[in-house]
Design a protein around this motif. Sequence first.
Motif, PDB file in Angstrom:
ATOM      1  N   VAL A 178       0.857  -1.188   0.000  1.00 43.93           N
ATOM      2  CA  VAL A 178       0.000   0.000   0.000  1.00 43.93           C
ATOM      3  C   VAL A 178       0.891   1.234   0.000  1.00 43.93           C
ATOM      4  CG1 VAL A 178      -1.786   1.300   1.223  1.00 43.93           C
ATOM      5  CG2 VAL A 178      -1.843  -1.213   1.224  1.00 43.93           C
ATOM      6  N   VAL A 179       0.641   2.143  -0.935  1.00 43.29           N
ATOM      7  CA  VAL A 179       1.415   3.382  -1.041  1.00 43.29           C
ATOM      8  C   VAL A 179       0.472   4.554  -0.817  1.00 43.29           C
ATOM      9  CG1 VAL A 179       2.917   4.797  -2.487  1.00 43.29           C
ATOM     10  CG2 VAL A 179       2.969   2.300  -2.707  1.00 43.29           C
ATOM     11  N   VAL A 180       0.820   5.410   0.161  1.00 41.90           N
ATOM     12  CA  VAL A 180       0.046   6.615   0.446  1.00 41.90           C
ATOM     13  C   VAL A 180       0.799   7.792  -0.161  1.00 41.90           C
ATOM     14  CG1 VAL A 180      -1.015   8.051   2.230  1.00 41.90           C
ATOM     15  CG2 VAL A 180      -0.781   5.572   2.593  1.00 41.90           C
ATOM     16  N   ARG A 247      -5.114  19.025  -5.060  1.00 42.97           N
ATOM     17  CA  ARG A 247      -4.774  18.873  -3.636  1.00 42.97           C
ATOM     18  C   ARG A 247      -5.490  17.621  -3.110  1.00 42.97           C
ATOM     19  NH1 ARG A 247      -6.177  24.425  -3.833  1.00 42.97           N
ATOM     20  NH2 ARG A 247      -8.148  23.940  -2.769  1.00 42.97           N
ATOM     21  N   ARG A 248      -4.734  16.554  -2.922  1.00 41.12           N
ATOM     22  CA  ARG A 248      -5.362  15.270  -2.601  1.00 41.12           C
ATOM     23  C   ARG A 248      -4.370  14.318  -1.938  1.00 41.12           C
ATOM     24  NH1 ARG A 248      -3.173  15.419  -7.515  1.00 41.12           N
ATOM     25  NH2 ARG A 248      -2.395  13.474  -8.462  1.00 41.12           N
ATOM     26  N   VAL A 249      -4.929  13.270  -1.342  1.00 46.77           N
ATOM     27  CA  VAL A 249      -4.149  12.127  -0.848  1.00 46.77           C
ATOM     28  C   VAL A 249      -4.672  10.889  -1.559  1.00 46.77           C
ATOM     29  CG1 VAL A 249      -3.710  10.622   1.132  1.00 46.77           C
ATOM     30  CG2 VAL A 249      -3.574  13.106   1.403  1.00 46.77           C
ATOM     31  N   GLU A 250      -3.767  10.075  -2.044  1.00 41.87           N
ATOM     32  CA  GLU A 250      -4.152   8.841  -2.737  1.00 41.87           C
ATOM     33  C   GLU A 250      -3.613   7.633  -1.987  1.00 41.87           C
ATOM     34  OE1 GLU A 250      -4.215  10.608  -7.300  1.00 41.87           O
ATOM     35  OE2 GLU A 250      -2.399   9.635  -6.520  1.00 41.87           O
ATOM     36  N   VAL A 251      -4.472   6.641  -1.802  1.00 41.16           N
ATOM     37  CA  VAL A 251      -4.081   5.371  -1.186  1.00 41.16           C
ATOM     38  C   VAL A 251      -4.142   4.309  -2.282  1.00 41.16           C
ATOM     39  CG1 VAL A 251      -4.574   3.661   0.594  1.00 41.16           C
ATOM     40  CG2 VAL A 251      -5.020   6.099   1.038  1.00 41.16           C
ATOM     41  N   SER A 252      -2.989   3.763  -2.651  1.00 39.19           N
ATOM     42  CA  SER A 252      -2.911   2.810  -3.766  1.00 39.19           C
ATOM     43  C   SER A 252      -2.610   1.412  -3.253  1.00 39.19           C
ATOM     44  CB  SER A 252      -1.825   3.233  -4.760  1.00 39.19           C
ATOM     45  OG  SER A 252      -2.165   4.457  -5.372  1.00 39.19           O
ATOM     46  N   ILE A 253      -3.477   0.468  -3.595  1.00 36.45           N
ATOM     47  CA  ILE A 253      -3.247  -0.947  -3.297  1.00 36.45           C
ATOM     48  C   ILE A 253      -2.646  -1.552  -4.566  1.00 36.45           C
ATOM     49  CG2 ILE A 253      -4.294  -3.155  -2.686  1.00 36.45           C
ATOM     50  CD1 ILE A 253      -6.162   0.017  -1.892  1.00 36.45           C
ATOM     51  N   ILE A 254      -1.397  -1.977  -4.492  1.00 34.60           N
ATOM     52  CA  ILE A 254      -0.623  -2.362  -5.684  1.00 34.60           C
ATOM     53  C   ILE A 254      -0.841  -3.839  -6.025  1.00 34.60           C
ATOM     54  CG2 ILE A 254       1.664  -2.374  -6.730  1.00 34.60           C
ATOM     55  CD1 ILE A 254       0.580   0.392  -5.851  1.00 34.60           C
ATOM     56  N   ARG A 255      -1.107  -4.084  -7.291  1.00 36.51           N
ATOM     57  CA  ARG A 255      -1.242  -5.475  -7.748  1.00 36.51           C
ATOM     58  C   ARG A 255       0.062  -6.246  -7.562  1.00 36.51           C
ATOM     59  NH1 ARG A 255      -5.636  -6.754 -11.188  1.00 36.51           N
ATOM     60  NH2 ARG A 255      -6.845  -4.949 -11.919  1.00 36.51           N
ATOM     61  N   LYS A 256      -0.061  -7.536  -7.279  1.00 39.22           N
ATOM     62  CA  LYS A 256       1.109  -8.396  -7.163  1.00 39.22           C
ATOM     63  C   LYS A 256       1.405  -9.144  -8.463  1.00 39.22           C
ATOM     64  CE  LYS A 256      -0.575 -10.689  -3.685  1.00 39.22           C
ATOM     65  NZ  LYS A 256      -0.687 -11.716  -2.609  1.00 39.22           N
ATOM     66  N   TYR A 257       0.400  -9.333  -9.285  1.00 35.38           N
ATOM     67  CA  TYR A 257       0.558 -10.142 -10.498  1.00 35.38           C
ATOM     68  C   TYR A 257       0.222  -9.305 -11.725  1.00 35.38           C
ATOM     69  CZ  TYR A 257       0.310 -13.665  -6.866  1.00 35.38           C
ATOM     70  OH  TYR A 257       0.522 -14.390  -5.725  1.00 35.38           O
TER      71      TYR A 257
END
Length: 271
Positions: A178-180, A247-257
């Motif tokens: 997860v990348v914020v 102006r924002r915050v993004e929460v990215s759930i990164i694919r593994k495959y």
Amino acid sequence: MSKKTRHEEHEEHADESWLLPYSDLMTLLVALFIVMYSMSATDAKKFEEMSQAFSSALNGGTGILEERAAMPSKTQEDLGKNDKMGSSTSKKAEEAEMAKLRQKEQEDLEKLKKQFDQYIKSNGLTDLLSTKLNQSQLMITISDNALFASGQAIVKDDSRQLAKSISTMLQQFPDYDVVVQGHTDDIPISNSNYSSNWDLSADRALQFMKILLQNTNLNPRKFSAIGYGEYHPISDNDTATGRSKNRRVEVSIIRKYQESKEFTGIVPSAE
């Protein structure tokens, strides 16, 4: 009178003992020419039989025959073909397994997106939050108005519940990275707390991530925070509306495959 002993003169004959090795040499030369001729033939089986017979006659001598005999036989070629077929089958099995993993991941991320979308709709947050699922990640975009006061990185008290709700949904899939990410508009900032938009965006990402990680069911090793400043806009900065979107915050759930190249830690947000 004593008769003088008379020695009869014998006719001298030439020494012909050299004929034996000469005839052997001729025989070997003839055999060599026969073998050399046979080497030009395409029948490998006949050549192999002749090679064995000739090698046996010469007591197992080494030479060009052994080099030719060392050429792959049909059995060796068949084994090579079998190895290639086995490798191809193994590769297909791996590809099939990878396809199953991608399909399962797609289903998981679609399920998670539906949960986020339902939460956003139920709480009347459609103007402040949105989600997007693409080939590299599931991204939750949160307007800075929902989280922070102007020019600050302290999460509002009434927005902490939002972060906690997101963390609860994330814990269903703990194996994802997860990348914020924090983003700002291009208006320069300079106050007692921050000297640039870099500092502000990085601190906002960090503060929001800290609230997510108050959930002890999440693994901190899977989380990272990045500040992009004003350098990844999703709208123009010429209007108040455009600057508000940036102006924002993004929460990215990164694919593994991923089918594309692997995640490197930098997620382009403008798509």
